[in-house]
Enzyme design. Sequence first.
Site, PDB file in Angstrom:
ATOM      1  N   ALA A  77      93.717  54.574  42.275  1.00  0.00           N
ATOM      2  CA  ALA A  77      93.519  55.626  40.807  1.00  0.00           C
ATOM      3  C   ALA A  77      92.187  57.056  40.825  1.00  0.00           C
ATOM      4  O   ALA A  77      91.980  56.945  39.408  1.00  0.00           O
ATOM      5  CB  ALA A  77      93.050  54.113  39.297  1.00  0.00           C
ATOM      6  N   ASN A 109      91.447  47.816  46.688  1.00  0.00           N
ATOM      7  CA  ASN A 109      90.336  48.617  45.775  1.00  0.00           C
ATOM      8  C   ASN A 109      90.564  48.306  44.304  1.00  0.00           C
ATOM      9  O   ASN A 109      89.719  47.147  43.392  1.00  0.00           O
ATOM     10  CB  ASN A 109      90.167  49.311  45.995  1.00  0.00           C
ATOM     11  N   ASP A 110      91.707  49.041  43.084  1.00  0.00           N
ATOM     12  CA  ASP A 110      91.577  48.697  42.285  1.00  0.00           C
ATOM     13  C   ASP A 110      91.546  47.760  41.206  1.00  0.00           C
ATOM     14  O   ASP A 110      90.898  47.580  40.242  1.00  0.00           O
ATOM     15  CB  ASP A 110      92.211  49.509  41.221  1.00  0.00           C
ATOM     16  N   VAL A 111      92.190  46.660  41.722  1.00  0.00           N
ATOM     17  CA  VAL A 111      92.535  44.980  41.172  1.00  0.00           C
ATOM     18  C   VAL A 111      91.638  44.249  41.750  1.00  0.00           C
ATOM     19  O   VAL A 111      91.723  43.303  40.942  1.00  0.00           O
ATOM     20  CB  VAL A 111      93.946  44.589  42.100  1.00  0.00           C
ATOM     21  N   VAL A 112      90.363  44.836  42.070  1.00  0.00           N
ATOM     22  CA  VAL A 112      89.695  44.148  42.197  1.00  0.00           C
ATOM     23  C   VAL A 112      87.990  44.786  41.966  1.00  0.00           C
ATOM     24  O   VAL A 112      86.964  44.075  41.960  1.00  0.00           O
ATOM     25  CB  VAL A 112      88.812  43.704  43.899  1.00  0.00           C
TER      26      VAL A 112
END
Lengths: 95, 470
Positions: free
Chosen positions: B431, B390-393
Amino acid sequence: MIDGFLALYIFLLAAFTGHEIISRVPVILHTPLMSGSNFVHGIVLVGAMVALAHADTPIGKVIGFIGVALGAGNAAGGYVVTERMLDMFKSSKGK
Amino acid sequence: MNLDMATLLPNIAKASYLIAAVLFILGIKRMASPVTARKGIVQAGIGMVLATLATFAITGGHNLGLIVGAIALGVIPTWLWGKKVAMTDMPQMVALFNGMGGGSAAAIGAGEMIKFVHTGAVPSKTTLVLAVVGALIGAISMSGSVIAWAKLDGRMDKRFTFPGQQYFNLLVFIVTVGLGAMLVMKLEVPVIVAFFALALLVGVLMTLPIGGADMPVVISLYNAFTGLAVAFEGYVMQIEALIIAGMVVGAAGMLLTQLMAKAMNRPISGVLFSNFGGGGQSAADIKGSMKPIEPSDAASLLYMADKVVIVPGYGMAVAQAQHKIWELCKQLRERGKEIKFAIHPVAGRMPGHMNVLLAEAGVPYDLIVDMDEINPEFATTDVAIVIGANDVVNPVAKTDKSSPIYGMPILDVANARQVIVIKRGKGAGFAGIENALFYQDNCKMLYADGQAAAASLSTELKAIDGGGGH
Protein backbone atom coordinates in the site's frame (compact mmCIF):
# COMPACT_ATOMS: atom_id res chain seq x y z
CA MET A 1 -38.86 -16.97 -26.07
CA ILE A 2 -38.19 -15.95 -22.51
CA ASP A 3 -39.99 -12.66 -22.01
CA GLY A 4 -40.29 -9.97 -19.32
CA PHE A 5 -41.72 -11.52 -16.19
CA LEU A 6 -40.52 -15.05 -16.82
CA ALA A 7 -36.99 -13.68 -17.23
CA LEU A 8 -37.38 -11.67 -14.04
CA TYR A 9 -38.36 -14.84 -12.17
CA ILE A 10 -35.28 -16.65 -13.48
CA PHE A 11 -33.02 -13.71 -12.58
CA LEU A 12 -34.41 -13.48 -9.06
CA LEU A 13 -34.42 -17.20 -8.28
CA ALA A 14 -30.89 -17.59 -9.60
CA ALA A 15 -29.75 -14.63 -7.50
CA PHE A 16 -31.27 -16.13 -4.35
CA THR A 17 -29.64 -19.45 -5.17
CA GLY A 18 -26.23 -17.82 -5.56
CA HIS A 19 -26.62 -15.99 -2.30
CA GLU A 20 -27.82 -19.06 -0.45
CA ILE A 21 -25.23 -21.62 -1.57
CA ILE A 22 -22.23 -19.68 -0.34
CA SER A 23 -23.65 -18.02 2.75
CA ARG A 24 -21.73 -20.33 5.09
CA VAL A 25 -18.31 -20.61 3.53
CA PRO A 26 -15.10 -20.78 5.61
CA VAL A 27 -12.46 -18.09 4.92
CA ILE A 28 -10.03 -20.80 3.81
CA LEU A 29 -12.17 -21.41 0.73
CA HIS A 30 -12.73 -17.77 -0.30
CA THR A 31 -9.99 -17.79 -2.91
CA PRO A 32 -10.80 -21.18 -4.49
CA LEU A 33 -14.50 -20.30 -4.47
CA MET A 34 -13.89 -17.00 -6.20
CA SER A 35 -11.79 -18.85 -8.71
CA GLY A 36 -14.47 -21.53 -9.12
CA SER A 37 -17.26 -19.04 -9.69
CA ASN A 38 -14.91 -17.28 -12.10
CA PHE A 39 -14.82 -20.55 -14.05
CA VAL A 40 -18.59 -20.93 -14.01
CA HIS A 41 -19.23 -17.61 -15.74
CA GLY A 42 -17.03 -19.00 -18.50
CA ILE A 43 -20.38 -20.35 -19.74
CA VAL A 44 -20.43 -17.03 -21.61
CA LEU A 45 -18.52 -19.09 -24.19
CA VAL A 46 -21.79 -20.75 -25.20
CA GLY A 47 -23.46 -17.38 -25.83
CA ALA A 48 -20.48 -16.19 -27.84
CA MET A 49 -20.53 -19.41 -29.92
CA VAL A 50 -24.17 -18.87 -30.82
CA ALA A 51 -23.46 -15.22 -31.65
CA LEU A 52 -20.53 -16.15 -33.89
CA ALA A 53 -22.55 -18.89 -35.61
CA HIS A 54 -25.20 -16.31 -36.55
CA ALA A 55 -22.71 -13.66 -37.65
CA ASP A 56 -22.77 -13.00 -41.39
CA THR A 57 -20.87 -9.75 -41.79
CA PRO A 58 -17.06 -9.46 -41.55
CA ILE A 59 -17.26 -7.12 -38.54
CA GLY A 60 -19.77 -9.45 -36.87
CA LYS A 61 -17.44 -12.38 -37.41
CA VAL A 62 -14.46 -10.51 -36.00
CA ILE A 63 -16.36 -9.47 -32.87
CA GLY A 64 -17.83 -12.97 -32.52
CA PHE A 65 -14.40 -14.55 -32.91
CA ILE A 66 -12.98 -12.33 -30.17
CA GLY A 67 -15.95 -13.17 -27.95
CA VAL A 68 -15.52 -16.93 -28.37
CA ALA A 69 -11.75 -16.80 -27.83
CA LEU A 70 -12.11 -14.71 -24.66
CA GLY A 71 -14.94 -16.88 -23.32
CA ALA A 72 -12.96 -20.06 -23.99
CA GLY A 73 -9.97 -18.51 -22.21
CA ASN A 74 -12.14 -17.69 -19.21
CA ALA A 75 -13.48 -21.25 -19.01
CA ALA A 76 -10.20 -23.10 -19.61
CA GLY A 77 -8.00 -20.86 -17.46
CA GLY A 78 -10.60 -20.68 -14.70
CA TYR A 79 -10.83 -24.46 -14.55
CA VAL A 80 -7.09 -25.15 -14.45
CA VAL A 81 -6.38 -22.55 -11.80
CA THR A 82 -9.26 -23.68 -9.56
CA GLU A 83 -8.33 -27.33 -9.88
CA ARG A 84 -4.72 -26.62 -8.95
CA MET A 85 -5.76 -24.61 -5.90
CA LEU A 86 -8.09 -27.33 -4.68
CA ASP A 87 -5.51 -30.04 -5.36
CA MET A 88 -3.37 -28.60 -2.59
CA PHE A 89 -6.08 -29.23 -0.05
CA LYS A 90 -5.96 -32.88 -0.94
CA SER A 91 -2.18 -33.20 -0.70
CA SER A 92 -2.11 -31.57 2.73
CA LYS A 93 -4.67 -34.01 4.06
CA GLY A 94 -2.62 -36.97 2.90
CA LYS A 95 0.24 -36.02 5.20
CA MET B 1 -45.14 -36.02 -33.32
CA ASN B 2 -42.49 -35.42 -35.88
CA LEU B 3 -39.03 -36.20 -34.56
CA ASP B 4 -36.98 -34.57 -37.31
CA MET B 5 -33.51 -33.30 -36.50
CA ALA B 6 -34.45 -29.64 -36.81
CA THR B 7 -36.71 -29.76 -33.75
CA LEU B 8 -34.86 -32.51 -31.88
CA LEU B 9 -31.45 -30.83 -31.73
CA PRO B 10 -32.58 -27.58 -30.12
CA ASN B 11 -34.44 -29.56 -27.49
CA ILE B 12 -31.41 -31.72 -26.76
CA ALA B 13 -29.39 -28.53 -26.45
CA LYS B 14 -31.94 -26.94 -24.09
CA ALA B 15 -31.94 -30.07 -21.94
CA SER B 16 -28.15 -30.05 -21.86
CA TYR B 17 -28.15 -26.41 -20.77
CA LEU B 18 -30.54 -27.25 -17.97
CA ILE B 19 -28.32 -30.10 -16.79
CA ALA B 20 -25.27 -27.81 -17.05
CA ALA B 21 -27.00 -25.14 -14.94
CA VAL B 22 -27.80 -27.71 -12.25
CA LEU B 23 -24.21 -29.01 -12.32
CA PHE B 24 -22.89 -25.45 -11.92
CA ILE B 25 -25.07 -24.74 -8.91
CA LEU B 26 -24.22 -28.05 -7.24
CA GLY B 27 -20.56 -27.52 -8.15
CA ILE B 28 -20.39 -24.11 -6.51
CA LYS B 29 -22.21 -25.45 -3.47
CA ARG B 30 -19.67 -28.25 -3.14
CA MET B 31 -16.81 -25.78 -3.56
CA ALA B 32 -18.04 -23.97 -0.46
CA SER B 33 -16.97 -26.86 1.77
CA PRO B 34 -13.39 -28.18 2.14
CA VAL B 35 -14.46 -31.83 2.05
CA THR B 36 -16.32 -31.69 -1.26
CA ALA B 37 -14.52 -28.78 -2.96
CA ARG B 38 -12.53 -30.90 -5.41
CA LYS B 39 -15.60 -32.78 -6.57
CA GLY B 40 -17.33 -29.45 -7.05
CA ILE B 41 -14.97 -28.10 -9.68
CA VAL B 42 -14.96 -31.38 -11.61
CA GLN B 43 -18.76 -31.34 -11.63
CA ALA B 44 -18.88 -27.76 -12.89
CA GLY B 45 -16.31 -28.74 -15.51
CA ILE B 46 -18.53 -31.56 -16.80
CA GLY B 47 -21.39 -29.06 -17.06
CA MET B 48 -19.22 -26.73 -19.13
CA VAL B 49 -18.13 -29.44 -21.58
CA LEU B 50 -21.72 -30.65 -21.92
CA ALA B 51 -23.04 -27.15 -22.63
CA THR B 52 -20.29 -26.47 -25.17
CA LEU B 53 -20.91 -29.72 -27.06
CA ALA B 54 -24.66 -29.08 -27.06
CA THR B 55 -24.03 -25.67 -28.59
CA PHE B 56 -22.23 -27.26 -31.53
CA ALA B 57 -25.40 -29.23 -32.15
CA ILE B 58 -27.65 -26.16 -32.42
CA THR B 59 -25.31 -23.89 -34.36
CA GLY B 60 -25.72 -26.20 -37.35
CA GLY B 61 -22.15 -25.89 -38.55
CA HIS B 62 -22.36 -22.18 -39.40
CA ASN B 63 -18.91 -20.58 -39.18
CA LEU B 64 -17.74 -23.90 -37.68
CA GLY B 65 -14.11 -23.31 -38.62
CA LEU B 66 -14.11 -19.89 -36.99
CA ILE B 67 -15.73 -21.23 -33.83
CA VAL B 68 -13.30 -24.13 -33.47
CA GLY B 69 -10.36 -21.84 -34.24
CA ALA B 70 -11.45 -19.28 -31.65
CA ILE B 71 -11.96 -21.96 -29.00
CA ALA B 72 -8.52 -23.41 -29.70
CA LEU B 73 -7.00 -19.93 -29.54
CA GLY B 74 -8.74 -19.27 -26.22
CA VAL B 75 -8.21 -22.65 -24.57
CA ILE B 76 -4.68 -23.76 -25.47
CA PRO B 77 -2.58 -20.81 -24.22
CA THR B 78 -4.64 -20.24 -21.08
CA TRP B 79 -4.65 -23.95 -20.22
CA LEU B 80 -0.87 -24.23 -20.57
CA TRP B 81 -0.30 -20.96 -18.75
CA GLY B 82 -2.67 -21.90 -15.94
CA LYS B 83 -0.90 -25.26 -15.55
CA LYS B 84 2.56 -23.84 -15.12
CA VAL B 85 1.99 -20.53 -13.36
CA ALA B 86 3.36 -20.37 -9.80
CA MET B 87 0.88 -20.80 -6.97
CA THR B 88 1.72 -17.31 -5.79
CA ASP B 89 0.57 -15.79 -9.08
CA MET B 90 -2.89 -17.37 -8.87
CA PRO B 91 -4.72 -14.20 -7.74
CA GLN B 92 -3.70 -12.22 -10.80
CA MET B 93 -4.55 -15.20 -13.03
CA VAL B 94 -8.06 -15.23 -11.60
CA ALA B 95 -8.27 -11.50 -12.37
CA LEU B 96 -7.09 -12.03 -15.93
CA PHE B 97 -9.43 -14.94 -16.71
CA ASN B 98 -12.28 -12.99 -15.18
CA GLY B 99 -11.45 -10.06 -17.45
CA MET B 100 -11.68 -12.40 -20.44
CA GLY B 101 -15.19 -13.44 -19.41
CA GLY B 102 -16.21 -9.80 -19.09
CA GLY B 103 -14.74 -9.09 -22.50
CA SER B 104 -16.61 -12.02 -24.00
CA ALA B 105 -19.92 -10.74 -22.60
CA ALA B 106 -19.15 -7.24 -23.91
CA ALA B 107 -18.33 -8.73 -27.33
CA ILE B 108 -21.70 -10.51 -27.41
CA GLY B 109 -23.41 -7.19 -26.64
CA ALA B 110 -21.40 -5.39 -29.32
CA GLY B 111 -22.04 -8.10 -31.91
CA GLU B 112 -25.79 -8.10 -31.31
CA MET B 113 -26.00 -4.30 -31.48
CA ILE B 114 -24.06 -4.22 -34.75
CA LYS B 115 -26.31 -6.97 -36.10
CA PHE B 116 -29.45 -4.99 -35.24
CA VAL B 117 -28.00 -2.00 -37.11
CA HIS B 118 -27.16 -4.10 -40.18
CA THR B 119 -30.38 -6.04 -40.43
CA GLY B 120 -32.63 -3.18 -39.35
CA ALA B 121 -34.35 -5.56 -36.94
CA VAL B 122 -36.16 -3.87 -34.05
CA PRO B 123 -35.46 -5.71 -30.80
CA SER B 124 -37.63 -5.19 -27.72
CA LYS B 125 -36.59 -2.41 -25.35
CA THR B 126 -35.89 -5.01 -22.65
CA THR B 127 -33.46 -6.80 -24.95
CA LEU B 128 -31.75 -3.54 -25.89
CA VAL B 129 -31.47 -2.28 -22.31
CA LEU B 130 -30.00 -5.58 -21.11
CA ALA B 131 -27.62 -5.76 -24.09
CA VAL B 132 -26.35 -2.25 -23.30
CA VAL B 133 -26.14 -2.74 -19.52
CA GLY B 134 -24.49 -6.15 -19.89
CA ALA B 135 -21.99 -4.73 -22.36
CA LEU B 136 -21.22 -1.80 -20.04
CA ILE B 137 -20.64 -4.04 -17.01
CA GLY B 138 -18.69 -6.59 -19.04
CA ALA B 139 -16.41 -3.96 -20.57
CA ILE B 140 -15.76 -2.35 -17.17
CA SER B 141 -14.99 -5.77 -15.73
CA MET B 142 -12.59 -6.53 -18.58
CA SER B 143 -10.48 -3.38 -18.52
CA GLY B 144 -10.66 -3.16 -14.72
CA SER B 145 -9.51 -6.77 -14.33
CA VAL B 146 -6.62 -6.21 -16.71
CA ILE B 147 -5.45 -3.26 -14.61
CA ALA B 148 -5.87 -5.36 -11.45
CA TRP B 149 -3.83 -8.12 -13.08
CA ALA B 150 -1.07 -5.68 -14.11
CA LYS B 151 -0.93 -4.27 -10.58
CA LEU B 152 -0.80 -7.66 -8.86
CA ASP B 153 1.74 -8.92 -11.36
CA GLY B 154 3.99 -5.97 -10.59
CA ARG B 155 3.72 -4.62 -14.14
CA MET B 156 2.19 -1.36 -13.08
CA ASP B 157 3.34 0.81 -10.23
CA LYS B 158 0.88 0.90 -7.39
CA ARG B 159 -1.56 3.74 -7.77
CA PHE B 160 -2.34 6.58 -10.08
CA THR B 161 -4.16 9.60 -8.70
CA PHE B 162 -4.71 13.22 -9.61
CA PRO B 163 -6.74 16.03 -8.04
CA GLY B 164 -10.44 15.84 -8.77
CA GLN B 165 -10.07 12.27 -9.97
CA GLN B 166 -13.36 11.08 -8.50
CA TYR B 167 -15.30 13.90 -10.16
CA PHE B 168 -13.56 13.21 -13.45
CA ASN B 169 -14.34 9.47 -13.17
CA LEU B 170 -17.95 10.24 -12.30
CA LEU B 171 -18.22 12.52 -15.33
CA VAL B 172 -16.83 9.85 -17.66
CA PHE B 173 -19.22 7.32 -16.16
CA ILE B 174 -22.24 9.61 -16.62
CA VAL B 175 -21.30 10.31 -20.24
CA THR B 176 -20.94 6.54 -20.83
CA VAL B 177 -24.36 5.84 -19.34
CA GLY B 178 -25.73 8.70 -21.47
CA LEU B 179 -24.33 7.10 -24.61
CA GLY B 180 -25.86 3.80 -23.49
CA ALA B 181 -29.25 5.50 -23.15
CA MET B 182 -28.84 6.94 -26.67
CA LEU B 183 -28.19 3.41 -27.96
CA VAL B 184 -31.43 2.20 -26.39
CA MET B 185 -33.27 5.01 -28.23
CA LYS B 186 -31.51 4.54 -31.55
CA LEU B 187 -28.63 2.23 -32.50
CA GLU B 188 -25.89 3.95 -34.48
CA VAL B 189 -22.44 2.59 -35.20
CA PRO B 190 -20.41 5.69 -34.13
CA VAL B 191 -22.31 5.82 -30.83
CA ILE B 192 -21.69 2.10 -30.29
CA VAL B 193 -17.95 2.60 -30.83
CA ALA B 194 -17.80 5.62 -28.49
CA PHE B 195 -19.85 3.75 -25.88
CA PHE B 196 -17.47 0.80 -25.78
CA ALA B 197 -14.36 2.99 -25.78
CA LEU B 198 -15.69 4.95 -22.79
CA ALA B 199 -16.93 1.82 -20.97
CA LEU B 200 -13.42 0.34 -21.19
CA LEU B 201 -12.01 3.66 -19.98
CA VAL B 202 -14.35 3.61 -16.96
CA GLY B 203 -12.92 0.24 -15.89
CA VAL B 204 -9.37 1.57 -16.18
CA LEU B 205 -10.15 4.80 -14.32
CA MET B 206 -12.00 2.95 -11.56
CA THR B 207 -9.11 0.59 -10.87
CA LEU B 208 -6.13 2.93 -11.24
CA PRO B 209 -6.47 4.68 -7.87
CA ILE B 210 -7.08 1.46 -5.95
CA GLY B 211 -4.03 -0.18 -4.50
CA GLY B 212 -2.65 -2.40 -1.85
CA ALA B 213 -4.74 -4.59 0.35
CA ASP B 214 -7.98 -3.62 -1.38
CA MET B 215 -7.19 -5.48 -4.59
CA PRO B 216 -8.81 -8.80 -3.50
CA VAL B 217 -12.10 -7.04 -2.93
CA VAL B 218 -11.87 -5.39 -6.32
CA ILE B 219 -11.19 -8.68 -8.11
CA SER B 220 -14.10 -10.30 -6.33
CA LEU B 221 -16.32 -7.37 -7.32
CA TYR B 222 -15.31 -7.63 -10.97
CA ASN B 223 -15.96 -11.37 -10.76
CA ALA B 224 -19.51 -10.59 -9.69
CA PHE B 225 -19.75 -7.94 -12.45
CA THR B 226 -18.81 -10.48 -15.10
CA GLY B 227 -21.45 -12.83 -13.74
CA LEU B 228 -24.12 -10.14 -14.10
CA ALA B 229 -22.90 -9.20 -17.58
CA VAL B 230 -23.10 -12.85 -18.64
CA ALA B 231 -26.64 -13.13 -17.24
CA PHE B 232 -27.84 -10.00 -19.10
CA GLU B 233 -26.27 -11.02 -22.40
CA GLY B 234 -27.76 -14.48 -21.77
CA TYR B 235 -31.20 -12.87 -21.93
CA VAL B 236 -30.24 -11.11 -25.16
CA MET B 237 -29.12 -14.44 -26.67
CA GLN B 238 -32.10 -16.26 -25.12
CA ILE B 239 -29.92 -18.92 -23.49
CA GLU B 240 -31.17 -19.88 -20.04
CA ALA B 241 -27.87 -21.46 -18.96
CA LEU B 242 -26.15 -18.07 -19.23
CA ILE B 243 -28.87 -16.32 -17.28
CA ILE B 244 -28.83 -18.85 -14.46
CA ALA B 245 -25.08 -19.39 -14.21
CA GLY B 246 -24.32 -15.69 -14.61
CA MET B 247 -26.86 -14.63 -12.02
CA VAL B 248 -25.76 -17.30 -9.52
CA VAL B 249 -22.14 -16.13 -9.87
CA GLY B 250 -23.22 -12.49 -9.75
CA ALA B 251 -25.09 -12.95 -6.48
CA ALA B 252 -22.50 -15.28 -4.94
CA GLY B 253 -19.74 -12.90 -6.03
CA MET B 254 -21.48 -9.90 -4.49
CA LEU B 255 -21.87 -11.79 -1.21
CA LEU B 256 -18.23 -12.90 -1.30
CA THR B 257 -17.17 -9.30 -1.97
CA GLN B 258 -19.17 -8.15 1.04
CA LEU B 259 -17.64 -10.86 3.24
CA MET B 260 -14.15 -9.76 2.21
CA ALA B 261 -14.87 -6.06 2.65
CA LYS B 262 -16.35 -6.82 6.06
CA ALA B 263 -13.24 -8.75 7.03
CA MET B 264 -11.27 -5.60 6.25
CA ASN B 265 -13.75 -3.36 8.04
CA ARG B 266 -14.20 -1.29 4.92
CA PRO B 267 -17.45 -0.63 3.08
CA ILE B 268 -17.27 -1.48 -0.61
CA SER B 269 -17.87 2.18 -1.44
CA GLY B 270 -14.80 2.99 0.66
CA VAL B 271 -12.73 0.53 -1.33
CA LEU B 272 -13.83 2.00 -4.64
CA PHE B 273 -13.91 5.71 -3.91
CA SER B 274 -11.50 6.53 -1.11
CA ASN B 275 -8.21 6.45 -3.01
CA PHE B 276 -6.77 3.80 -0.75
CA GLY B 277 -3.05 3.43 -0.24
CA GLY B 278 -0.12 5.81 -0.31
CA GLY B 279 0.23 9.05 1.58
CA GLY B 280 -0.06 8.84 5.35
CA GLN B 281 2.87 9.13 7.67
CA SER B 282 6.30 9.52 6.26
CA ALA B 283 9.26 7.87 7.93
CA ALA B 284 10.28 11.18 9.45
CA ASP B 285 7.08 11.36 11.51
CA ILE B 286 7.74 8.04 13.21
CA LYS B 287 10.05 8.04 16.19
CA GLY B 288 12.87 5.56 16.64
CA SER B 289 14.77 3.59 14.04
CA MET B 290 14.71 0.19 12.39
CA LYS B 291 17.01 -2.16 14.30
CA PRO B 292 18.62 -4.99 12.35
CA ILE B 293 19.22 -8.40 13.96
CA GLU B 294 21.53 -11.27 13.00
CA PRO B 295 20.07 -14.77 12.45
CA SER B 296 22.07 -16.13 15.42
CA ASP B 297 20.57 -13.56 17.81
CA ALA B 298 17.11 -14.13 16.38
CA ALA B 299 17.55 -17.90 16.91
CA SER B 300 18.48 -17.24 20.55
CA LEU B 301 15.29 -15.27 21.04
CA LEU B 302 13.34 -18.20 19.59
CA TYR B 303 15.26 -20.67 21.75
CA MET B 304 14.28 -18.84 24.89
CA ALA B 305 10.66 -18.35 23.89
CA ASP B 306 7.77 -20.54 24.99
CA LYS B 307 5.18 -19.28 22.57
CA VAL B 308 5.92 -18.25 19.00
CA VAL B 309 3.38 -16.83 16.55
CA ILE B 310 4.16 -16.74 12.83
CA VAL B 311 2.53 -13.96 10.82
CA PRO B 312 2.85 -14.75 7.11
CA GLY B 313 2.13 -12.32 4.28
CA TYR B 314 2.59 -11.97 0.57
CA GLY B 315 6.37 -11.85 0.98
CA MET B 316 6.30 -15.46 2.19
CA ALA B 317 4.43 -16.42 -0.95
CA VAL B 318 6.89 -14.60 -3.21
CA ALA B 319 9.87 -16.22 -1.50
CA GLN B 320 8.13 -19.65 -1.53
CA ALA B 321 9.24 -19.77 2.10
CA GLN B 322 6.26 -21.74 3.48
CA HIS B 323 8.13 -25.09 3.43
CA LYS B 324 11.26 -23.74 5.15
CA ILE B 325 9.12 -21.87 7.68
CA TRP B 326 7.23 -25.07 8.53
CA GLU B 327 10.59 -26.88 8.90
CA LEU B 328 11.67 -24.22 11.38
CA CYS B 329 8.35 -24.52 13.22
CA LYS B 330 8.67 -28.29 13.47
CA GLN B 331 12.10 -27.83 15.10
CA LEU B 332 10.62 -25.35 17.54
CA ARG B 333 7.81 -27.76 18.33
CA GLU B 334 10.32 -30.53 18.99
CA ARG B 335 11.80 -28.20 21.61
CA GLY B 336 8.42 -27.86 23.28
CA LYS B 337 7.48 -24.42 21.99
CA GLU B 338 3.89 -23.54 21.29
CA ILE B 339 3.53 -22.52 17.63
CA LYS B 340 0.65 -20.76 15.96
CA PHE B 341 0.13 -19.19 12.57
CA ALA B 342 -1.83 -15.93 12.62
CA ILE B 343 -3.73 -15.25 9.41
CA HIS B 344 -5.09 -11.83 8.60
CA PRO B 345 -8.29 -12.07 6.52
CA VAL B 346 -6.61 -10.36 3.57
CA ALA B 347 -3.01 -11.49 4.09
CA GLY B 348 -1.42 -12.08 0.73
CA ARG B 349 -3.39 -10.99 -2.25
CA MET B 350 -6.68 -12.76 -1.57
CA PRO B 351 -8.59 -14.10 1.41
CA GLY B 352 -7.48 -17.66 2.04
CA HIS B 353 -4.28 -17.18 0.03
CA MET B 354 -2.07 -17.91 3.05
CA ASN B 355 -4.19 -20.88 4.11
CA VAL B 356 -3.70 -22.40 0.68
CA LEU B 357 0.08 -21.96 0.82
CA LEU B 358 0.39 -23.28 4.38
CA ALA B 359 -1.79 -26.25 3.45
CA GLU B 360 0.60 -26.89 0.57
CA ALA B 361 3.53 -26.96 3.01
CA GLY B 362 1.68 -29.44 5.25
CA VAL B 363 0.86 -27.18 8.20
CA PRO B 364 -2.01 -28.77 10.18
CA TYR B 365 -5.24 -26.76 10.18
CA ASP B 366 -5.42 -26.51 13.95
CA LEU B 367 -2.24 -24.41 14.11
CA ILE B 368 -3.71 -21.80 11.78
CA VAL B 369 -5.65 -19.17 13.68
CA ASP B 370 -7.85 -16.32 12.45
CA MET B 371 -7.27 -12.69 13.38
CA ASP B 372 -10.07 -12.30 15.95
CA GLU B 373 -8.94 -15.39 17.80
CA ILE B 374 -5.20 -14.67 17.85
CA ASN B 375 -5.24 -10.94 18.65
CA PRO B 376 -5.83 -11.32 22.42
CA GLU B 377 -3.02 -13.91 22.48
CA PHE B 378 -0.24 -11.59 21.31
CA ALA B 379 0.09 -10.19 24.86
CA THR B 380 1.23 -13.65 26.03
CA THR B 381 3.38 -14.29 22.96
CA ASP B 382 7.13 -14.31 23.47
CA VAL B 383 8.21 -13.93 19.88
CA ALA B 384 6.15 -12.99 16.86
CA ILE B 385 7.81 -13.67 13.51
CA VAL B 386 6.45 -11.46 10.74
CA ILE B 387 7.44 -12.91 7.40
CA GLY B 388 6.59 -10.88 4.35
CA ALA B 389 3.56 -9.20 5.91
CA ASN B 390 3.47 -5.44 6.20
CA ASP B 391 0.25 -3.44 5.96
CA VAL B 392 -1.75 -6.01 7.96
CA VAL B 393 0.49 -5.50 11.01
CA ASN B 394 0.86 -1.73 10.75
CA PRO B 395 -0.33 -0.08 14.01
CA VAL B 396 -0.85 3.13 12.05
CA ALA B 397 -4.21 1.64 11.04
CA LYS B 398 -5.30 2.20 14.65
CA THR B 399 -3.52 5.41 15.56
CA ASP B 400 -3.30 7.71 12.56
CA LYS B 401 -6.60 9.03 11.30
CA SER B 402 -4.93 10.56 8.26
CA SER B 403 -3.54 7.21 7.17
CA PRO B 404 -5.23 5.59 4.20
CA ILE B 405 -5.38 2.28 6.02
CA TYR B 406 -6.96 3.87 9.12
CA GLY B 407 -9.78 1.66 10.36
CA MET B 408 -8.53 -1.56 8.77
CA PRO B 409 -8.35 -4.24 11.47
CA ILE B 410 -4.79 -5.43 11.99
CA LEU B 411 -2.98 -8.22 13.77
CA ASP B 412 -1.78 -6.77 17.08
CA VAL B 413 1.75 -8.06 16.60
CA ALA B 414 3.10 -4.98 18.37
CA ASN B 415 1.81 -6.42 21.68
CA ALA B 416 4.14 -9.41 21.55
CA ARG B 417 7.23 -9.23 23.80
CA GLN B 418 9.60 -9.50 20.86
CA VAL B 419 8.88 -9.08 17.16
CA ILE B 420 11.19 -10.35 14.44
CA VAL B 421 10.39 -9.02 10.98
CA ILE B 422 11.84 -10.99 8.09
CA LYS B 423 12.00 -8.67 5.13
CA ARG B 424 14.10 -8.35 2.01
CA GLY B 425 14.70 -4.62 2.20
CA LYS B 426 13.60 -1.44 3.85
CA GLY B 427 10.83 -0.55 1.36
CA ALA B 428 7.25 0.14 2.33
CA GLY B 429 4.44 -2.40 1.90
CA PHE B 430 2.18 -2.91 -1.09
CA ALA B 431 0.00 0.00 0.00
CA GLY B 432 3.05 2.25 0.04
CA ILE B 433 2.75 3.23 3.71
CA GLU B 434 5.56 3.37 6.26
CA ASN B 435 5.12 0.77 8.98
CA ALA B 436 5.29 2.15 12.53
CA LEU B 437 5.77 -1.39 13.90
CA PHE B 438 9.28 -1.61 12.42
CA TYR B 439 10.37 1.40 14.48
CA GLN B 440 9.16 0.04 17.82
CA ASP B 441 11.66 -0.85 20.53
CA ASN B 442 10.61 -4.51 20.69
CA CYS B 443 10.91 -4.98 16.94
CA LYS B 444 14.02 -6.27 15.18
CA MET B 445 14.55 -6.51 11.45
CA LEU B 446 16.05 -9.62 9.87
CA TYR B 447 16.93 -8.49 6.36
CA ALA B 448 16.92 -11.54 4.14
CA ASP B 449 14.92 -13.47 1.59
CA GLY B 450 12.18 -15.39 3.43
CA GLN B 451 13.44 -18.83 2.47
CA ALA B 452 17.07 -18.05 3.30
CA ALA B 453 16.10 -16.48 6.61
CA ALA B 454 14.03 -19.48 7.69
CA ALA B 455 16.84 -21.85 6.70
CA SER B 456 19.50 -19.88 8.59
CA LEU B 457 17.26 -19.66 11.66
CA SER B 458 16.93 -23.46 11.59
CA THR B 459 20.69 -23.84 11.31
CA GLU B 460 21.39 -21.39 14.12
CA LEU B 461 18.80 -23.08 16.31
CA LYS B 462 20.56 -26.43 15.87
CA ALA B 463 23.89 -24.75 16.65
CA ILE B 464 22.56 -23.65 20.05
CA ASP B 465 21.72 -27.09 21.44
CA GLY B 466 23.41 -29.39 18.98
CA GLY B 467 20.22 -30.23 17.13
CA GLY B 468 18.36 -32.57 19.42
CA GLY B 469 15.89 -30.61 21.46
CA HIS B 470 15.66 -31.44 25.15
